[in-house]
Write a protein that holds these residues in place. Structure first.
Motif, PDB file in Angstrom:
ATOM      1  N   THR A  39      13.777   1.281  -7.109  1.00  0.00           N
ATOM      2  CA  THR A  39      14.480   2.284  -6.320  1.00  0.00           C
ATOM      3  C   THR A  39      13.466   3.331  -5.843  1.00  0.00           C
ATOM      4  O   THR A  39      12.337   3.380  -6.345  1.00  0.00           O
ATOM      5  N   PRO A  40      13.870   4.225  -4.926  1.00  0.00           N
ATOM      6  CA  PRO A  40      12.959   5.295  -4.511  1.00  0.00           C
ATOM      7  C   PRO A  40      12.499   6.173  -5.682  1.00  0.00           C
ATOM      8  O   PRO A  40      11.426   6.775  -5.630  1.00  0.00           O
ATOM      9  N   GLU A  41      13.311   6.213  -6.746  1.00  0.00           N
ATOM     10  CA  GLU A  41      12.954   6.996  -7.927  1.00  0.00           C
ATOM     11  C   GLU A  41      12.084   6.213  -8.904  1.00  0.00           C
ATOM     12  O   GLU A  41      11.726   6.722  -9.965  1.00  0.00           O
ATOM     13  N   ASP A  53      19.502  -6.929  -4.818  1.00  0.00           N
ATOM     14  CA  ASP A  53      20.194  -5.902  -4.036  1.00  0.00           C
ATOM     15  C   ASP A  53      19.242  -4.780  -3.633  1.00  0.00           C
ATOM     16  O   ASP A  53      19.268  -4.307  -2.496  1.00  0.00           O
ATOM     17  N   GLN A  54      18.382  -4.354  -4.562  1.00  0.00           N
ATOM     18  CA  GLN A  54      17.456  -3.269  -4.253  1.00  0.00           C
ATOM     19  C   GLN A  54      16.381  -3.715  -3.274  1.00  0.00           C
ATOM     20  O   GLN A  54      15.995  -2.957  -2.383  1.00  0.00           O
ATOM     21  N   VAL A  55      15.900  -4.939  -3.403  1.00  0.00           N
ATOM     22  CA  VAL A  55      14.924  -5.465  -2.446  1.00  0.00           C
ATOM     23  C   VAL A  55      15.503  -5.412  -1.032  1.00  0.00           C
ATOM     24  O   VAL A  55      14.838  -4.966  -0.088  1.00  0.00           O
ATOM     25  N   LEU A  56      16.745  -5.854  -0.870  1.00  0.00           N
ATOM     26  CA  LEU A  56      17.373  -5.845   0.452  1.00  0.00           C
ATOM     27  C   LEU A  56      17.568  -4.426   0.958  1.00  0.00           C
ATOM     28  O   LEU A  56      17.377  -4.149   2.149  1.00  0.00           O
ATOM     29  N   ALA A  57      17.910  -3.494   0.057  1.00  0.00           N
ATOM     30  CA  ALA A  57      18.034  -2.084   0.451  1.00  0.00           C
ATOM     31  C   ALA A  57      16.678  -1.532   0.896  1.00  0.00           C
ATOM     32  O   ALA A  57      16.589  -0.784   1.879  1.00  0.00           O
ATOM     33  N   ASN A  58      15.612  -1.911   0.186  1.00  0.00           N
ATOM     34  CA  ASN A  58      14.270  -1.459   0.567  1.00  0.00           C
ATOM     35  C   ASN A  58      13.888  -1.995   1.940  1.00  0.00           C
ATOM     36  O   ASN A  58      13.335  -1.261   2.777  1.00  0.00           O
ATOM     37  N   LEU A  59      14.166  -3.279   2.185  1.00  0.00           N
ATOM     38  CA  LEU A  59      13.861  -3.863   3.495  1.00  0.00           C
ATOM     39  C   LEU A  59      14.634  -3.143   4.597  1.00  0.00           C
ATOM     40  O   LEU A  59      14.068  -2.821   5.650  1.00  0.00           O
ATOM     41  N   ALA A  60      15.918  -2.865   4.354  1.00  0.00           N
ATOM     42  CA  ALA A  60      16.736  -2.168   5.354  1.00  0.00           C
ATOM     43  C   ALA A  60      16.161  -0.788   5.646  1.00  0.00           C
ATOM     44  O   ALA A  60      16.102  -0.364   6.809  1.00  0.00           O
TER      45      ALA A  60
END
Length: 127
Positions: A39-41, A53-60
């Motif tokens: 995560t960003p944190e 899920d976090q990988v996809l959020a990072n890519l987005a």
């Protein structure tokens, strides 16, 4: 759109990806380093689905920071450390892409840079 996804005759029918992504007249090419489930944190999900899920959020987030979205993706390369994550990865990727099917490679690897990382995905996009 400078991206033409194709599945030429003479090659087996693909799943939720395209065999080729032809980029013409693109003004911008974005190459994204491998993203892990941080995560960003700096927190990391303990399970593969959470990391996916976090990988996809990072890519987005990276795409958005460059004025792009998922429809600009031309290539995804996923590295999984456990074959049991293939189904969750494919399901999450298909849902996240919403019908867009860039060229794609999936590898099962012995490990990543940190043994806690279960998933890493790199990408290329064009606009």
């Amino acid at each position: 759109m400078p991206i033409q996804l194709s599945n030429p005759a003479g090659v087996h029918a693909p799943g939720a990806y395209s065999h080729a992504a032809l980029v013409t007249e693109a003004r911008t090419r974005l190459v994204i380093s491998g993203q892990v489930g941080l995560t960003p944190e700096g927190e990391l999900a303990e399970d593969g689905s959470g990391q996916i899920d976090q990988v996809l959020a990072n890519l987005a987030a990276i795409l958005a920071a460059h004025g792009m979205d998922r429809s600009n993706l031309v290539k995804l390369t996923a590295f999984l450390t456990d074959a049991a994550l293939v189904g969750p990865w494919r399901g999450a990727r298909t849902e996240w892409l919403g019908g867009h099917a860039p060229a794609s490679t999936l590898l099962i690897v012995a490990g990543l840079a940190d043994p806690r990382f279960l998933v890493e995905v790199e990408a290329e996009a064009a606009a």
